[in-house]
Design a protein around this motif. Structure first.
Motif, mmCIF file in Angstrom:
data_model
loop_
_atom_site.group_PDB
_atom_site.id
_atom_site.type_symbol
_atom_site.label_atom_id
_atom_site.label_comp_id
_atom_site.label_asym_id
_atom_site.label_seq_id
_atom_site.Cartn_x
_atom_site.Cartn_y
_atom_site.Cartn_z
ATOM 1 N N LEU A 285 0.831 -1.198 0.000
ATOM 2 C CA LEU A 285 0.000 0.000 0.000
ATOM 3 C C LEU A 285 0.865 1.248 0.000
ATOM 4 N N ILE A 286 0.385 2.262 -0.707
ATOM 5 C CA ILE A 286 1.016 3.573 -0.742
ATOM 6 C C ILE A 286 -0.087 4.607 -0.663
ATOM 7 N N SER A 287 0.079 5.583 0.231
ATOM 8 C CA SER A 287 -0.894 6.660 0.357
ATOM 9 C C SER A 287 -0.154 7.976 0.470
ATOM 10 N N ALA A 288 -0.891 9.052 0.726
ATOM 11 C CA ALA A 288 -0.283 10.375 0.814
ATOM 12 C C ALA A 288 0.571 10.535 2.055
ATOM 13 N N THR A 289 0.399 9.680 3.043
ATOM 14 C CA THR A 289 1.106 9.863 4.311
ATOM 15 C C THR A 289 2.049 8.721 4.658
ATOM 16 N N LEU B 284 -4.497 -10.876 -8.516
ATOM 17 C CA LEU B 284 -4.371 -9.811 -7.528
ATOM 18 C C LEU B 284 -5.544 -8.859 -7.649
ATOM 19 N N THR B 285 -5.697 -8.036 -6.606
ATOM 20 C CA THR B 285 -6.762 -7.031 -6.559
ATOM 21 C C THR B 285 -6.127 -5.684 -6.225
ATOM 22 N N MET B 286 -6.528 -4.635 -6.951
ATOM 23 C CA MET B 286 -5.975 -3.311 -6.706
ATOM 24 C C MET B 286 -7.091 -2.324 -6.399
ATOM 25 N N THR B 287 -6.841 -1.485 -5.409
ATOM 26 C CA THR B 287 -7.734 -0.371 -5.090
ATOM 27 C C THR B 287 -6.960 0.920 -5.273
ATOM 28 N N LEU B 288 -7.512 1.814 -6.078
ATOM 29 C CA LEU B 288 -6.914 3.107 -6.359
ATOM 30 C C LEU B 288 -7.872 4.180 -5.889
ATOM 31 N N TYR B 289 -7.362 5.204 -5.178
ATOM 32 C CA TYR B 289 -8.281 6.247 -4.706
ATOM 33 C C TYR B 289 -7.665 7.628 -4.854
ATOM 34 N N LEU B 290 -8.548 8.602 -4.985
ATOM 35 C CA LEU B 290 -8.201 10.016 -4.969
ATOM 36 C C LEU B 290 -9.037 10.666 -3.872
ATOM 37 N N ASP B 291 -8.369 11.295 -2.906
ATOM 38 C CA ASP B 291 -9.040 11.909 -1.753
ATOM 39 C C ASP B 291 -8.639 13.380 -1.705
ATOM 40 N N ILE B 292 -9.622 14.266 -1.741
ATOM 41 C CA ILE B 292 -9.356 15.702 -1.702
ATOM 42 C C ILE B 292 -10.027 16.277 -0.460
ATOM 43 N N ILE C 89 -3.399 10.878 -3.268
ATOM 44 C CA ILE C 89 -3.704 9.707 -4.079
ATOM 45 C C ILE C 89 -3.026 8.507 -3.446
ATOM 46 N N GLY C 90 -3.649 7.350 -3.561
ATOM 47 C CA GLY C 90 -3.064 6.157 -2.981
ATOM 48 C C GLY C 90 -3.594 4.911 -3.651
ATOM 49 N N PHE C 91 -2.873 3.817 -3.433
ATOM 50 C CA PHE C 91 -3.376 2.554 -3.959
ATOM 51 C C PHE C 91 -2.866 1.407 -3.105
ATOM 52 N N SER C 92 -3.578 0.306 -3.179
ATOM 53 C CA SER C 92 -3.156 -0.922 -2.513
ATOM 54 C C SER C 92 -3.237 -2.062 -3.512
#
Length: 779
Positions: free
Chosen positions: A251-255, A732-740, A773-776
């Motif tokens: 996982l990678i996120s903004a923080t 595999l399964t991927m979740t991609l998100y954009l959070d503002i 932005i982040g994804f797992s």
């Protein structure tokens, strides 16, 4: 910056199309009696909106296979029990979705019928002021950073710390130290990075959300099994690792970034292990700050079934916190001089053994908590004038037993002992800097030049709860709790509690509770031997509420509460700190900015009191066959404190009105959008001046205690928006998100602070709109 995030989001979406493949997944789990914890055989399991389902075997387990990826709802029904619906069950081809379901017995009179609690765990509770969330509901919450505590802080009755970057649970007029965390029956003092010593708050939770299955939050009226806290209980039910094969997740996120691994332990157990590290450079540089907090955490969970009736659960949590400073310029050194260096190592371990009996169970819990604090503060010339080295260790043993005496009547009882080691060496220079930036003797702030403690103590507790359901419409919970705190001179306390629930007209219910709640003084306060004369803090609480289950997926609740506080610790030196109430501090990171008040080193007495009261309206819609979800709440509350000087002050977290509106829509199994809007009235603050413009005391930035909490911030509001994209690949399964966050860039009012370099007063948050932005990637 916006172009960067937009391009990244689009490129990753297009790249994934080449890997697309339709695969199947499964749902597995176990159903038990909510009271005796015994497996239930033959429970009917139905996936709503499909023709798929099954039933539990003789171990209470079930499995439904060959399911297309996506979100499901499952209904569990069993004669003589409240049926229950689980929602947001995310099925992927990479990992079985595991459910742990507890059905509550329902007294049957006359013709047997199936009764439902719908989608809401709250409907199973006798106590009021309870709300539940699933992992998926927390993960997708806009602006929540997938953080359990941050999501809960948006619930009714929880005030908002507008300074940002804080996980303070400020519940119904209570302070940040009044909250209890429980992880699979293991009590944990604090689950936040950069925690405030003596408090239960901090900046960001170090519990990995991937390890959490369900969260239950009680904002008051909790039962006698919970003690040593006055306002709320946040209970985490942890998930089980997969038992079919090893797997993992990146996982990678903004923080932060990190990885999980999980898999079976032989044929009877499973484990989950994670490691995460922060990278907050982007956010802090955007705010123009010359320092960056750096944290690392590790989580370990393991489950092992010794036999069908003997179970082990193992917990390990580690959090390592540091602050990197840029001291390359004079401006940076002046700015950093106002920031206390905060280095922490937190080690938490626990093991819970459960033995099932006929008509009951026994839990034996052994846990170890070690919090190591290293604080210091330097001036702009990098000369240190404050240093604190504190180690707080707890080793605890708890036994808890449930006995089902007869249908509708049960007794839960328990005993516990904690051994404490409080080691503290704190040193102040002969002269230190105060919140005005002036050099002053430590004694002028009521502080001594040094404090030393190396003390052992114990906490003993015993409780009993009688659960009685005499009729399908009536439920009662009567309990009493006894606590003994050996590190204060008045050590023994007795706390009775009572809750009742009456159901009427099919889907309506009225709940009420009343009780006494005690909390021991923080360990750091007793570093000063004088403060061992403090009493335990006391809260007398009354709650009355009404619930209406409009549909299985829609709930409306209205509650009122009253809290009366007694024996609150307050400063003992007239004219210096007798306006301070310690439960009214701790909403920041301490040090020079608050004259080192939040530590509580100075002499204290139990001479303060207070009261808080209010009403809350909550409307919830769970994700169901109607593919939307949401929550609307409106809270009114007022809280005041009478300090040691006899004067009445507003609680510094006294936020009169809070309006929350959040929700989302699932367009299909691949796309989801959600948003959160908050409006809140201002909290009290102490006016801040440029030293040259102070009308009462030229040269000072604040007039204390004359103007303490005499002003109030303007109302604030913000809107957060999130978009999630889900991809189901062959392996595999991927979740991609954009959070503002704060999408329209509103400058949220914050308590004023003085900038010693620019010689100006700041009144709004330096961080406006914050896209991330982040994804797992799960395999």
């Amino acid at each position: 910056m916006r172009d960067y995030f937009s391009r990244t989001f689009i490129v990753l979406s297009l790249l994934s199309a080449a890997l697309w493949a339709q695969e199947k997944g499964s749902i597995t789990g176990m159903v038990i009696d909510a009271q005796t914890k015994e497996p239930l055989v033959g429970v009917n399991v139905v996936l709503i909106g499909t023709e798929r389902g099954g039933s539990t075997n003789d171990e209470g387990k079930f499995r439904i296979e060959e399911l297309p990826g996506g979100a499901y709802q499952a209904e569990f029904s069993y004669l003589g029990y409240l049926s229950e619906i689980k929602t947001d069950i995310i099925v992927t081809n990479t990992r079985p979705a595991y459910l742990s379901v507890q059905l509550k017995p329902q007294p049957v009179q006359g013709e047997a019928v199936l009764v439902t609690a719908g989608y809401f765990v709250e409907e199973k509770q006798t106590q009021p002021s309870v709300i539940g969330f699933s992992r998926e509901e927390i993960r997708r919450f806009p602006g929540g950073f997938e953080d359990v505590v941050r999501t809960v802080s948006t619930l009714p009755g929880v005030a908002i710390n507008t300074s940002g970057g804080r996980n303070d649970l400020l519940v119904r007029g209570g302070g940040p130290a009044e909250n209890l965390y429980v992880v699979n029956n293991i009590e944990v003092p604090n689950i936040n990075h950069f925690s405030t010593q003596g408090s239960s708050s901090g900046s960001l939770s170090f519990v990995n959300l991937d390890f959490v299955e369900n969260v239950t939050f009680s904002s008051g009226g909790f039962a006698a099994r919970y003690g040593d806290k006055m306002s709320s209980v946040l209970s985490l039910d942890m998930s089980r690792g997969r038992d079919d094969r090893p797997g993992g997740k990146f996982l990678i996120s903004a923080t932060q970034f990190g990885a999980n691994i999980e898999g079976p332990l032989g044929e009877r157990g499973n484990y989950i292990l994670s490691a995460r590290k922060s990278y907050l450079d982007f956010i802090f540089k955007a705010a123009g700050l010359p320092f960056v907090p750096v944290y690392t955490d590790f989580n370990l969970l393991a489950n092992y079934d010794l036999s069908p009736r003997d179970q082990l659960f193992l917990l390990g949590l580690v959090a390592l916190d540091r602050v990197d400073r840029d001291q390359s310029t004079e401006e940076n050194r002046v700015t950093n001089a106002g920031i206390m260096d905060n280095t922490q190592d937190i080690w938490i371990g626990g093991i819970n053994y459960r033995r099932l009996f006929n008509h009951g169970y026994l839990d034996a819990t052994l846990n170890f908590n070690f919090y190591q604090y290293r604080f210091s503060q330097v001036d702009e010339f990098e000369s240190e004038y404050f240093n604190s080295r504190a180690d707080e260790r707890e080793t605890g043993l708890k036994l808890q037993h449930y006995w089902s005496i007869s249908p509708g009547l049960g007794l839960l009882s328990g005993v516990s002992v904690k051994t404490l080691l409080n080691k503290n060496t704190t040193v102040f220079a002969d002269t230190i800097y105060d919140s005005n930036g002036n050099r002053t003797p430590a004694s002028a702030l009521g502080l001594e030049n040094s404090y030393a403690a190396d003390a052992r103590a114990q906490k003993y507790a015993a409780f009993a709860e009688l659960e009685w359901d005499p009729h399908p419409k009536w439920e009662f919970n009567a309990g009493v709790r006894a606590d003994y705190f050996s590190f204060i001179n008045r050590a023994a306390y007795l706390a009775p509690r009572l809750a009742a629930k009456f159901k009427f007209a099919g889907r309506h219910s009225v709940k009420a509770s009343g009780g006494i709640y005690y909390q021991s003084p923080s360990y750091v306060w007793t570093v000063n031997p004088v403060n061992r004369d403090l009493k335990a803090l006391r809260n007398d609480m009354l709650i009355l509420g009404w619930d209406y289950l409009a549909r299985n997926d829609v709930r409306l609740a209205l509650e009122g509460y009253y809290k009366r506080y007694r024996d609150l610790p307050t400063g003992a030196i007239p004219g210096v700190n007798d306006y301070i109430v310690m439960s009214n501090t701790g909403g920041g990171y301490g040090g020079r900015e608050d004259d080192f008040q939040s530590f509580g080193y100075f002499p204290l007495t139990s001479g303060a009191r207070g009261e808080a009261y209010g009403m809350e309206l909550l409307l919830q819609k769970k994700f169901s066959e109607i593919p939307c979800y949401g929550q609307l709440s409106l809270s009114y509350g007022k809280s005041e404190l009478t300090a040691g000087n006899g004067k009445v002050y507003p609680n510094q977290f006294d936020q009169r009105f809070i309006f929350n509106l959040s929700g989302g829509y699932k367009f299909n199994r691949s796309w989801e959008i959600s948003g959160k809007f908050r409006y809140f009235t201002g909290i009290p603050y102490t006016p801040v001046y440029r030293p040259s413009e102070n009308p009462l005391n030229p040269g000072l930035i604040q007039n204390l205690p004359e103007e303490y909490l005499t002003a109030r911030l303007n109302p604030g509001h913000h809107l957060d928006v999130r978009v999630d994209r889900y991809f189901y690949f062959r392996s595999l399964t991927m979740t991609l998100y954009l959070d503002i966050q704060n999408i329209y860039n509103y400058k949220v009012p914050v308590r004023p602070s003085y900038d010693f370099w620019e010689d100006e007063v700041n009144t709004s948050n330096s961080i406006g709109i914050l896209p991330s932005i982040g994804f797992s990637l799960e395999f």
